[in-house]
Structure formats: C-alpha cells, structure tokens
Motif scaffolding. Structure first.
Motif, PDB file in Angstrom:
ATOM      1  N   GLY A  30      34.699  23.377  63.440  1.00 24.62           N
ATOM      2  CA  GLY A  30      34.006  22.901  64.661  1.00 24.62           C
ATOM      3  C   GLY A  30      33.765  21.495  64.745  1.00 24.62           C
ATOM      4  N   HIS A  31      33.613  20.837  65.908  1.00 24.83           N
ATOM      5  CA  HIS A  31      33.288  19.459  66.103  1.00 24.83           C
ATOM      6  C   HIS A  31      31.897  19.085  66.123  1.00 24.83           C
ATOM      7  N   ILE A  32      30.770  20.197  66.195  1.00 22.00           N
ATOM      8  CA  ILE A  32      29.386  19.800  66.402  1.00 22.00           C
ATOM      9  C   ILE A  32      28.721  20.282  65.371  1.00 22.00           C
ATOM     10  N   PHE A  60      22.029  19.330  70.480  1.00 21.19           N
ATOM     11  CA  PHE A  60      21.066  20.474  71.202  1.00 21.19           C
ATOM     12  C   PHE A  60      19.838  19.998  71.015  1.00 21.19           C
ATOM     13  N   PHE A 163      26.406  20.045  81.473  1.00 14.40           N
ATOM     14  CA  PHE A 163      27.522  20.394  80.596  1.00 14.40           C
ATOM     15  C   PHE A 163      29.034  20.021  81.101  1.00 14.40           C
ATOM     16  N   ASP A 222      32.579  27.048  76.018  1.00 14.98           N
ATOM     17  CA  ASP A 222      33.303  26.384  75.019  1.00 14.98           C
ATOM     18  C   ASP A 222      34.371  27.442  74.389  1.00 14.98           C
ATOM     19  N   LYS A 224      37.339  27.675  73.384  1.00 14.08           N
ATOM     20  CA  LYS A 224      38.659  27.108  72.435  1.00 14.08           C
ATOM     21  C   LYS A 224      38.977  28.295  71.724  1.00 14.08           C
ATOM     22  N   ASN A 227      36.898  29.584  68.804  1.00 13.16           N
ATOM     23  CA  ASN A 227      35.532  30.275  69.053  1.00 13.16           C
ATOM     24  C   ASN A 227      35.585  31.598  69.435  1.00 13.16           C
ATOM     25  N   ASP A 242      30.094  31.193  68.696  1.00 18.25           N
ATOM     26  CA  ASP A 242      29.775  29.717  69.207  1.00 18.25           C
ATOM     27  C   ASP A 242      29.124  29.666  70.562  1.00 18.25           C
ATOM     28  N   ARG A 260      43.390  24.308  78.316  1.00 17.34           N
ATOM     29  CA  ARG A 260      43.132  23.056  77.666  1.00 17.34           C
ATOM     30  C   ARG A 260      43.860  23.087  76.395  1.00 17.34           C
ATOM     31  N   GLU A 268      44.912  19.165  69.383  1.00 18.12           N
ATOM     32  CA  GLU A 268      44.216  18.522  70.371  1.00 18.12           C
ATOM     33  C   GLU A 268      44.338  17.211  69.772  1.00 18.12           C
ATOM     34  N   CYS A 317      37.433  17.035  79.471  1.00 12.89           N
ATOM     35  CA  CYS A 317      37.539  16.786  77.911  1.00 12.89           C
ATOM     36  C   CYS A 317      37.900  15.347  77.538  1.00 12.89           C
ATOM     37  N   ARG A 320      35.578  12.724  77.996  1.00 14.65           N
ATOM     38  CA  ARG A 320      34.299  12.790  77.135  1.00 14.65           C
ATOM     39  C   ARG A 320      34.857  12.287  75.743  1.00 14.65           C
ATOM     40  N   PHE A 321      36.118  12.682  75.575  1.00 12.72           N
ATOM     41  CA  PHE A 321      36.492  11.879  73.882  1.00 12.72           C
ATOM     42  C   PHE A 321      36.534  10.421  74.206  1.00 12.72           C
ATOM     43  N   TYR A 331      29.146  11.441  69.083  1.00 13.34           N
ATOM     44  CA  TYR A 331      29.011  12.933  69.605  1.00 13.34           C
ATOM     45  C   TYR A 331      29.824  13.802  68.660  1.00 13.34           C
ATOM     46  N   PHE A 332      31.254  13.844  68.904  1.00  9.61           N
ATOM     47  CA  PHE A 332      32.104  14.518  68.195  1.00  9.61           C
ATOM     48  C   PHE A 332      32.288  14.102  66.933  1.00  9.61           C
TER      49      PHE A 332
END
Ligand code: ADP
Ligand code: GN1
Ligand code: MG
Length: 369
Positions: A30-32, A60, A163, A222, A224, A227, A242, A260, A268, A317, A320-321, A331-332
């Motif tokens: 996970g990225h978070i 969060f 979001f 979310d 992907k 998840n 998730d 995506r 990715e 996305c 956002r990156f 963030y990521f």
C-alpha cells in the motif's frame, strides 16, 4: 521495518487477539498506511493471523471519524452477507477491538493503530497475472457498491475531503506548481503541459454529479487490484479491503480507478514507457464484470460515461503523483527519488493511449446500453 518488533508486539497486545502475539512483519504494497502481518499462538500448534495497521494520520486527519466509518460499513456488510448466506468472517473486513474497548489505539507518540483479522486462503495482487482475476475483481467491486446502496450516506465522515473532485485536484496541482517548493517544475515541463492541455476534461464528472445527471452513491473510491482479496480455491473476489475512503462518490470513480491500474499493460511505476498501454481485452473484461456486479443498478448515462471515468481517474491520479513530486513527496510512500514522477508518467501515457483508443473503448461499452 522502521519500528522495532518489540514495539509493534507491545501495540498488538492491546487488541483482542486469540492467543499471544508472537511474530510481526511488514506486509503488502500500500502507498498510504503502514501494514504488518501479525501471528499469534492461539493454542499449541495453532496459529492465528491478523493485520496490524498504523493509520496514516497525515492523510486521514480524523482517525476517529475514519474508524467510525469502517465499523459502520463493516457491520452493515456483515448483516448483508449473513442475509445472503455468505461467510462474514471472510467476506468483509473484521475489526478486532481493543481489550480496553474501542476500535483503535492512540499511542503516546501520536500514532493511531487498528487491527483486522487476516483474510486467509486468499491473496491480493499488484498486477493482473490472469485476466479472469481482473474480471472477478470487477464483479466483486460492482457487488460491493450494490451492497452499500442502502447505506445511510449522510452518516459517513468525509475522510479525505474532495477526494475525487478532479476540479479541486487540478486547483491543488496549480497551487503546487506556483509554489514550486522543491524547484522541480523546470524538469517536468512536458508533464505540466499535459495537464494544462486537459483542464476542461477535469470538469466533466463534477458537473454531471452537480447537475444530477449521474447519481451520488456510496463508493469505495480506491479500487485498485491490491485492494481486493481473491480466493485461492474459487478465484472469486472474496473480500474488498482498504475501506478508508468509502464515501459518497460516483460509480465511475470505482470503475475508472480499477481500469487505471489493472488494464495497464505495465506497472504503475514502470520506467520503460513503451510497456504502458491500455489493454482493451482487459478493459472489456472489467466492464463486463463491473456491470454484472452492479446487478442492473447502473444508469444508462453512467454506462455511457464509463470510458470517461477510466480516463479521468487516470488523469487525476497522474496529476496527484505530479503534485506530490512538486511538493517534495510527502503524500505517497516512495521507494526511490523520482518514484512519483515515474508514476505520473505511466498515468499520462495511459491517458494518451486511451485517447487514441477512444472509439474502441466506447464501442465496447455501448454493447451494454
Ligand atoms: P494502504 O491503504 O496502505 O493501501 P491496505 O489496507 O490496502 O493499506 O493494506 C495494504 C495491503 O495489506 C493490501 O494490499 C493487502 O495485500 C494487505 N491486507 C490489508 N488488509 C488485509 C486483511 N484483512 N487480510 C489480508 N491482507 C490484508
Ligand atoms: C493510494 O492506499 P492505496 O495504496 O491502496 C491512494 C489512491 C491512489 C493509489 C495509487 C487514500 O492507494 O487514491 O489511487 O494510491 N489512496 C489514498 O496507487 O490516497
Ligand atoms: Mg491499499
């Protein structure tokens, strides 16, 4: 592992596990959040596994509201699954409470922790290895949305405001560009221009939601492939995980975010962009599975807009990156210096390929109208 095992086991001991926590290791991609796999000794020779997770409270900001959403949604799903004769121990996340009561622990260092039972006999995948897995994930994400159709949306906390509001994401990107805090904008002119050329697109779904042309639903947001847990024996998407971003949204967000990630012929974060494209067979397969999973609940307009959902979630996305790259990667999670930039490039390459294949994507979707 950035934290000492002893510290992690100490936190784990606060939760109502079967047996004593014995071992713990980092888990997943996970990225978070920070995710750990915990093993407990339930009885001699019998171990029991759990997921211990540090919630990312930079992302969060309201961990209490977040956990209220998750306990609310998982108890709701539990009832639905029982009504349908399913197994709620495996088909939804199960929150393990604290021995002292409550659904999460706040540590003295200001970090927030929760625990889930580990979904056994299933795996989550970072790439589509078999097309049927992607199809099954589509059925499961569609079905998840259908199950939540009667969930009281007004009771959900907005865990990350705006979001998937692509207009707001564009504004945040422009702000980061203007500030150029890391002095990186000069190196990424092409990527910046890619966004600026598509500013009008960013409005499309927001406008349709605002005018009521497409409905607001309770969505996962979310979706992907990693998840979802796919059952080893049946191959079915057994459990959607998730749940941090379950909020009011559009079906097109869930559909689009899956395309995506999963219909991309490359990873990715692939550096070799010649490997990136939108695989139309996978696109068609996911479309079929998602529409089936939603069980007739999608409107004609939503179905018509599916290709736009895929394109906009990918553009958003990538944006956002790029924003995170411009702001200094806060963030990521990143695992190499230009990781967010590589991720941004794959997303934009995928968007460009979708634009080139637009007529074919629309033809695939039109079969369902
Ligand atoms: P993030 O928000 O960082 O993506 P996730 O909740 O998706 O965190 O967890 C990261 C990974 O951990 C998932 O992709 C999955 O592989 C694994 N995972 C999370 N929860 C469970 C669970 N209850 N059972 C089994 N694996 C899980
Ligand atoms: C994050 O949490 P994870 O790794 O499943 C992100 C998604 C992005 C995705 C890109 C809360 O998902 O929105 O699409 O990375 N989650 C959050 O891979 O921002
Ligand atoms: Mg995840």
């Amino acid at each position: 592992m950035s934290r000492e095992k002893s510290d992690l086991l100490r936190i784990a001991e606060k939760f109502e596990t079967r047996g004593k926590p014995e071992n713990i290791d980092s888990h997943g991609n996970g990225h978070i959040n920070d995710t750990y796999l915990l093993t407990c000794l339930a009885a001699p020779g019998e171990s029991c596994r759990y997921i211990l997770q540090r919630m990312n409270h930079e992302v969060f900001k309201d961990p209490e509201g977040l956990m209220e959403n998750i306990t609310g949604v998982t108890s709701f799903l539990r009832k639905k699954i029982e009504e349908n004769g399913g197994d709620p121990e495996r088909e939804t996340l199960n929150v393990i409470p604290l021995r002292a009561g409550g659904s999460y622990s706040e540590e003295e260092d200001g970090t927030f922790w929760r625990m889930y039972s580990f979904v056994e006999g299933a795996d989550s995948y970072d790439v589509v290895e078999r097309p049927e897995d992607f199809y099954e994930s589509a059925v499961a994400f569609g079905h998840f949305q259908k199950l939540l159709a009667e969930y009281p949306a007004e009771s959900l906390h907005e865990t990350i405001p705006n979001f998937h509001n692509t207009i707001d994401r564009l504004a945040k990107f422009k702000k980061a560009l203007e500030a150029d805090a890391m002095k990186r904008a000069g190196e990424v002119k092409e990527e910046i221009q890619f966004v600026l050329d598509r500013q009008e697109d960013c409005r499309v779904l927001c406008d349709m939601l605002a005018s009521g042309e497409i409905p607001l639903r309770v969505t996962h947001n979310d979706t992907k492939l990693n998840n979802i847990m796919l059952d080893h024996q049946t191959g079915k998407g057994i459990c959607v995980i998730d749940l941090d971003t379950v909020m009011p949204g559009s079906a097109l967000y869930d559909y689009g975010d899956s395309i995506r990630f999963g219909a991309n012929t490359g990873a990715e974060d692939e550096k070799d962009l010649s490997r990136i494209s939108c695989n139309l067979e996978l696109f068609a397969l996911y479309t079929k599975g998602f529409i089936e999973g939603c069980g007739g609940s999608l409107t004609e307009k939503e179905i018509k807009m599916l290709p736009m959902g895929a394109k906009l979630m990918t553009l958003e996305c990538g944006m956002r990156f790029l924003t995170d790259y411009l702001e200094g990667d806060h963030y990521f999670k990143i695992h190499r210096p230009e990781h967010n930039l590589d991720r941004c490039r794959t997303q934009f390459c995928m968007v460009k390929d979708m634009e080139d294949k637009w007529d074919q994507m629309q033809a695939i979707v039109e079969k369902y109208l």
